[in-house]
Design a protein around this motif. Sequence first.
Motif, PDB file in Angstrom:
ATOM      1  N   PRO A   1      34.066  28.476  49.853  1.00 52.68           N
ATOM      2  CA  PRO A   1      34.012  29.923  50.121  1.00 52.68           C
ATOM      3  C   PRO A   1      35.287  30.484  50.765  1.00 52.68           C
ATOM      4  N   VAL A   2      35.870  29.724  51.692  1.00 49.98           N
ATOM      5  CA  VAL A   2      37.110  30.181  52.340  1.00 49.98           C
ATOM      6  C   VAL A   2      38.246  30.165  51.334  1.00 49.98           C
ATOM      7  N   ARG A   3      38.291  29.142  50.499  1.00 48.52           N
ATOM      8  CA  ARG A   3      39.332  29.077  49.467  1.00 48.52           C
ATOM      9  C   ARG A   3      39.220  30.268  48.524  1.00 48.52           C
ATOM     10  N   GLU A   4      38.001  30.627  48.146  1.00 47.24           N
ATOM     11  CA  GLU A   4      37.792  31.772  47.263  1.00 47.24           C
ATOM     12  C   GLU A   4      38.314  33.057  47.898  1.00 47.24           C
ATOM     13  N   CYS A   5      38.113  33.213  49.211  1.00 48.47           N
ATOM     14  CA  CYS A   5      38.648  34.391  49.915  1.00 48.47           C
ATOM     15  C   CYS A   5      40.176  34.402  49.854  1.00 48.47           C
ATOM     16  N   LEU A   6      40.792  33.255  50.110  1.00 52.36           N
ATOM     17  CA  LEU A   6      42.254  33.152  50.074  1.00 52.36           C
ATOM     18  C   LEU A   6      42.780  33.401  48.663  1.00 52.36           C
TER      19      LEU A   6
ATOM     20  N   VAL B 245      46.311  23.746  60.489  1.00 55.12           N
ATOM     21  CA  VAL B 245      45.167  24.607  60.754  1.00 55.12           C
ATOM     22  C   VAL B 245      43.962  23.983  60.071  1.00 55.12           C
ATOM     23  N   ASP B 246      43.027  23.480  60.879  1.00 50.67           N
ATOM     24  CA  ASP B 246      41.836  22.810  60.364  1.00 50.67           C
ATOM     25  C   ASP B 246      40.720  23.837  60.206  1.00 50.67           C
ATOM     26  N   LEU B 247      40.381  24.140  58.954  1.00 51.45           N
ATOM     27  CA  LEU B 247      39.358  25.132  58.646  1.00 51.45           C
ATOM     28  C   LEU B 247      38.039  24.492  58.208  1.00 51.45           C
ATOM     29  N   THR B 248      37.869  23.205  58.494  1.00 51.86           N
ATOM     30  CA  THR B 248      36.672  22.481  58.074  1.00 51.86           C
ATOM     31  C   THR B 248      35.390  23.179  58.519  1.00 51.86           C
ATOM     32  N   ALA B 249      35.351  23.677  59.737  1.00 56.91           N
ATOM     33  CA  ALA B 249      34.138  24.297  60.287  1.00 56.91           C
ATOM     34  C   ALA B 249      34.190  25.822  60.251  1.00 56.91           C
ATOM     35  N   THR B 250      35.099  26.384  59.480  1.00 50.55           N
ATOM     36  CA  THR B 250      35.198  27.839  59.358  1.00 50.55           C
ATOM     37  C   THR B 250      34.196  28.313  58.312  1.00 50.55           C
ATOM     38  N   THR B 251      33.322  29.242  58.710  1.00 56.85           N
ATOM     39  CA  THR B 251      32.261  29.709  57.816  1.00 56.85           C
ATOM     40  C   THR B 251      32.603  31.014  57.116  1.00 56.85           C
ATOM     41  N   LEU B 252      33.537  31.779  57.677  1.00 60.30           N
ATOM     42  CA  LEU B 252      33.930  33.067  57.105  1.00 60.30           C
ATOM     43  C   LEU B 252      35.373  33.336  57.487  1.00 60.30           C
ATOM     44  N   LEU B 253      36.112  33.911  56.555  1.00 61.92           N
ATOM     45  CA  LEU B 253      37.487  34.322  56.825  1.00 61.92           C
ATOM     46  C   LEU B 253      37.660  35.692  56.195  1.00 61.92           C
ATOM     47  N   ASP B 254      37.694  36.740  57.031  1.00 60.73           N
ATOM     48  CA  ASP B 254      37.821  38.086  56.483  1.00 60.73           C
ATOM     49  C   ASP B 254      39.291  38.420  56.224  1.00 60.73           C
TER      50      ASP B 254
END
Length: 132
Positions: free
Chosen positions: A87-92, A49-58
């Motif tokens: 930012p995505v890592r912080e959400c996870l 799962v490539d999240l390179t261009a993911t700006t938000l993950l709720d």
Amino acid sequence: MSAATVETRRHGAQVTVEVTGAVDIASHDLLFEALHQAVGDEGVQQVVVDLTATTLLDSGGIGVLVAANNAARTARVSFTLTGVSAPVRECLDAAGVWRMLAYETRRPAHTAPLRTTDVGFAFDPPAPGQDP
């Protein structure tokens, strides 16, 4: 905030699911379907799962990743996150699932480096005949 798009590419036994934009309530079903189809496709041994261009993950998007990870374990398919931005890592991490999900330690240059205390747990499926 841009709506999420999900693109799936297969190369042999590996499927890459590229997620772009904001993963929110409007895109949970799209991501769920793509990940579960990738895990369930015949002959697939690895889902990246490539999240390179993911700006938000709720929180719902996090739930989709956890469910897909669990489905991959059941199917004995390797499941890896890559390109995880700070930012995505912080959400996870805040959700308590960062260490549970397998992730690739090689990161694109624009993503935050891991602290030396961070440890990833890559999931290698058990050999046939072994219990997961």
